[in-house]
Design an enzyme around this catalytic site. Structure first.
Site, PDB file in Angstrom:
ATOM      1  N   SER A   1      41.551   0.532   2.780  1.00 35.18           N
ATOM      2  CA  SER A   1      40.310   0.275   3.509  1.00 35.18           C
ATOM      3  C   SER A   1      39.337   1.415   3.265  1.00 35.18           C
ATOM      4  O   SER A   1      39.644   2.575   3.544  1.00 35.18           O
ATOM      5  CB  SER A   1      40.605   0.146   5.009  1.00 35.18           C
ATOM      6  OG  SER A   1      39.454  -0.234   5.720  1.00 35.18           O
TER       7      SER A   1
ATOM      8  N   HIS B   1      36.514   2.494   4.616  1.00 34.35           N
ATOM      9  CA  HIS B   1      35.950   3.353   5.662  1.00 34.35           C
ATOM     10  C   HIS B   1      36.926   4.410   6.141  1.00 34.35           C
ATOM     11  O   HIS B   1      36.544   5.324   6.868  1.00 34.35           O
ATOM     12  CB  HIS B   1      35.440   2.512   6.839  1.00 34.35           C
ATOM     13  CG  HIS B   1      36.516   1.938   7.704  1.00 34.35           C
ATOM     14  ND1 HIS B   1      37.191   0.785   7.398  1.00 34.35           N
ATOM     15  CD2 HIS B   1      37.023   2.361   8.882  1.00 34.35           C
ATOM     16  CE1 HIS B   1      38.054   0.517   8.343  1.00 34.35           C
ATOM     17  NE2 HIS B   1      37.985   1.456   9.261  1.00 34.35           N
TER      18      HIS B   1
ATOM     19  N   CYS C   1      46.388   4.225  29.158  1.00 31.86           N
ATOM     20  CA  CYS C   1      45.320   4.371  30.138  1.00 31.86           C
ATOM     21  C   CYS C   1      43.946   4.148  29.522  1.00 31.86           C
ATOM     22  O   CYS C   1      42.957   4.025  30.242  1.00 31.86           O
ATOM     23  CB  CYS C   1      45.363   5.769  30.751  1.00 31.86           C
ATOM     24  SG  CYS C   1      46.942   6.182  31.498  1.00 31.86           S
TER      25      CYS C   1
END
Length: 460
Positions: free
Chosen positions: A194, A196, A320
Site C-alpha cells: 500500500s 500511503h 477504549c
C-alpha cells in the site's frame, strides 16, 4: 506538531509530490490507446511497473496496481482461493494479521470455507512450526504479514514460506508495513502493498502474483492490469507511488539506523519515566520506526486526546479508543496489556529533539489521566479485611475493573483472593496481564448469569 503515526499513513514523500505534479501533465490520457498521448501514458505506466517490480523483487508482468492495499489483499486472497478450489477450501492466517486479511477470511468462511488461525507468542511472532501444523492437503492458501502493524514485530516469512512450499501451498504476504524498508525475504507466492504506508499517495496498492500460482480473478474483469484490477488506473498516483518507493528504498538503511536509535530510547526510558508500563512486541526483530507500550490504569482514548492537546499525534490499539469496546485482536492474541495502549511510529526525518519532547510530556500526561480516574497512591499498608473479596464491576469499562482490583488486592492477606465480576470483554485480557505485571496469580474465570468472574490470588 510532531506526527508519530506513520504506520497508519506516512507523510507524502517529496519525490512523490514532484512525480505526481509532473505526471498530472503527462499521464492524464488512457494508456490503452494508440495515439501519442496514450503512448506517452503507457510509457509512464510501464516505467512505474518496472520500478515497483524491482523494489518488490518480482517480474514486471507479475505485478498489477490496485485502488488500495486492502483491495490488493482482498483480490489476492479471493483469486488464489478460487484458482485452487479443487485443492480444497482451507485458508490459514496468523492471529495478528491486518483486518483486511481477517475480513477476507471471514468472507471465505461465510461462503463455506474453513479458516485456521495460527497463534503467536507474547512478542507477536508466529513460528514456522505453527504453520506446519496448520497447513494440510486441503489448504488452498496461507497468509502471513511481513511485519505487524500494531507492535512492529517482524515475522519469519522465509521460514514459513519454506514450510508452505514443502506442503505445496502458496503463501500470500501482506507487506504493507515493511515494503518501504526493504524487500520481503523468502519464496513468497503473492504479495500485497500500500503506497500511503511508504510515503506515496493514498489510493494506490500493488499486488504481485508469481508465475505458476493458480489465480482466478473474481468479479467483473476487463483488459486492464491483467484482468486483476479493472477500471481506469489513477496513473499520476501510480507514478508517484513507484517513484516514492524507489526514493524511500534508497534512504532506508540510513534512516532505519537513525530511527532505531530513537525508538530504542523510547523503549528504554518509558519504563523508567512512567510507572506500571508494559512495552510490547519483539525488542530486536522489529520494524525500526515503531514502538508500542501500554499503561496500567489509563483510559486510552483520554490519553490519546491529552497527547494530541500536548502536540503529539500517536495511535492506539486500546479498546477504549474504539466503538466496539473490544481489545485489539493483536494485543489479545499476544496476551498483553491493552489498556492505555500507545503506538508511536516515527516518520522519516523525525528528530531526537521531538522524541525527547514526547518523553518529557508523557509522564505528566499519564499521571494526569490516572488522577482523573481516581488512581492514587494507596499509602501505608492496611490490615486485611477478609480472606476473599468479590467486586461488582458490572457496567464499568476499561480501565476501571483493573483499578478496582488494584484497590482491593491490599485488603486481603497474602494467599487471599479477589474476584472481579465484569461484563467488559477487555477484562478477560487486562486482568491476567495485570497479574503478570504486579506479581499476583491469576486463577481463571467463571461465567456468571451476568458477566464473568475473574479470580486473582495475592502473592505479595
Amino acid at each position: 506538531m510532531p506526527y508519530f503515526d506513520s504506520a497508519s499513513a506516512a507523510p507524502l514523500h517529496p519525490v512523490a509530490r514532484q512525480a505526481l505534479q509532473a505526471s498530472l501533465d503527462e499521464g492524464w490520457a488512457d494508456p490503452a490507446r494508440l495515439y501519442r498521448e496514450g503512448r506517452r501514458a503507457r510509457l509512464l505506466l510501464d516505467a512505474a511497473r518496472e520500478a515497483a517490480a524491482e523494489a518488490v523483487g518480482c517480474r514486471a508482468d507479475e505485478l498489477v496496481f490496485t485502488p488500495s492495499g486492502t483491495h490488493a489483499v482482498h483480490t489476492g486472497v479471493a483469486g488464489v482461493l478460487a484458482g485452487r478450489r479443487r485443492v480444497g477450501g482451507h485458508l490459514v492466517v496468523s492471529a495478528v494479521e491486518h483486518s483486511s486479511v481477517l475480513h477476507a477470511a471471514e468472507a471465505h468462511e461465510a461462503r463455506g470455507g474453513t479458516v485456521t488461525e495460527v497463534p503467536v507468542d507474547r512478542t507477536g511472532a508466529v513460528s514456522a512450526a505453527g504453520y506446519r501444523d496448520a497447513v494440510g492437503a486441503s489448504t488452498a492458501l496461507a497468509c502471513l504479514q511481513s511485519a505487524n502493524h500494531e507492535v512492529g514485530t517482524v515475522q519469519p516469512v522465509a521460514e514459513v514460506a519454506e514450510v508452505c512450499a514443502e506442503a505445496g501451498v502458496p503463501l500470500l504476504v501482506d507487506a504493507a508495513q515493511s515494503l518501504g524498508w526493504g524487500p520481503v525475504e523468502g519464496a513468497w507466492s503473492v504479495l500485497a502493498g500500500s503506497a500511503h504506508k511508504w510515503g506515496g499517495p493514498p489510493g494506490v496498492g500493488l499486488l504481485a502474483v508469481r508465475k505458476g500460482v493458480r489465480f482466478s480473478p473474481q468479479g467483473p474483469t476487463d483488459e486492464r492490469e491483467s484482468g486483476r484490477s479493472p477500471g481506469f488506473a489513477n496513473l499520476p498516483a501510480i507514478v508517484a507511488a513507484a517513484a516514492s518507493l524507489r526514493a524511500v528504498r534508497a534512504e532506508a538503511d540510513a534512516e532505519a539506523a537513525r530511527l532505531r536509535i530513537l525508538v530504542d530510547r523510547i523503549r528504554r526510558r518509558v519504563v523508567r519515566l512512567v510507572p506500571d508500563v508494559e512495552v510490547v512486541g519483539d525488542p530486536d526483530r522489529r520494524l525500526p520506526h515503531l514502538v508500542t507500550f501500554s499503561c496500567l490504569y489509563v483510559d486510552g482514548e483520554t490519553l490519546l486526546h491529552e497527547l494530541d492537546r500536548a502536540g503529539f499525534s500517536v495511535n492506539s490499539g486500546s479498546s477504549c479508543t474504539s466503538s466496539t469496546l473490544t481489545p485489539s485482536h493483536v494485543l489479545r492474541a499476544m496476551g498483553v496489556l491493552s489498556e492505555g495502549n500507545v503506538r508511536v511510529s516515527l516518520p522519516p526525518g523525525t528528530s531526537a529533539e521531538e522524541v525527547n519532547a514526547f518523553l518529557e510530556v508523557l509522564p505528566g500526561t499519564v499521571s494526569g489521566v490516572r488522577e482523573r480516574l481516581g488512581v492514587v497512591d494507596p499509602g501505608p499498608a492496611v490490615p486485611p479485611v477478609a480472606d476473599s473479596l468479590e467486586l461488582d464491576a458490572l457496567g464499568l469499562r476499561c480501565p476501571q475493573p483493573v483499578i478496582e482490583l488494584a484497590r482491593a488486592i491490599v485488603r486481603v492477606p497474602v494467599g487471599g483472593t479477589v474476584t472481579v465480576v465484569s461484563d467488559d470483554e477487555v477484562a478477560r485480557l487486562d486482568i491476567p496481564a495485570w497479574c503478570a505485571m504486579r506479581g499476583h496469580e491469576y486463577l481463571g474465570e467463571a461465567e456468571r448469569p451476568v458477566g464473568v468472574a475473574y479470580t486473582v490470588r495475592r502473592l505479595l
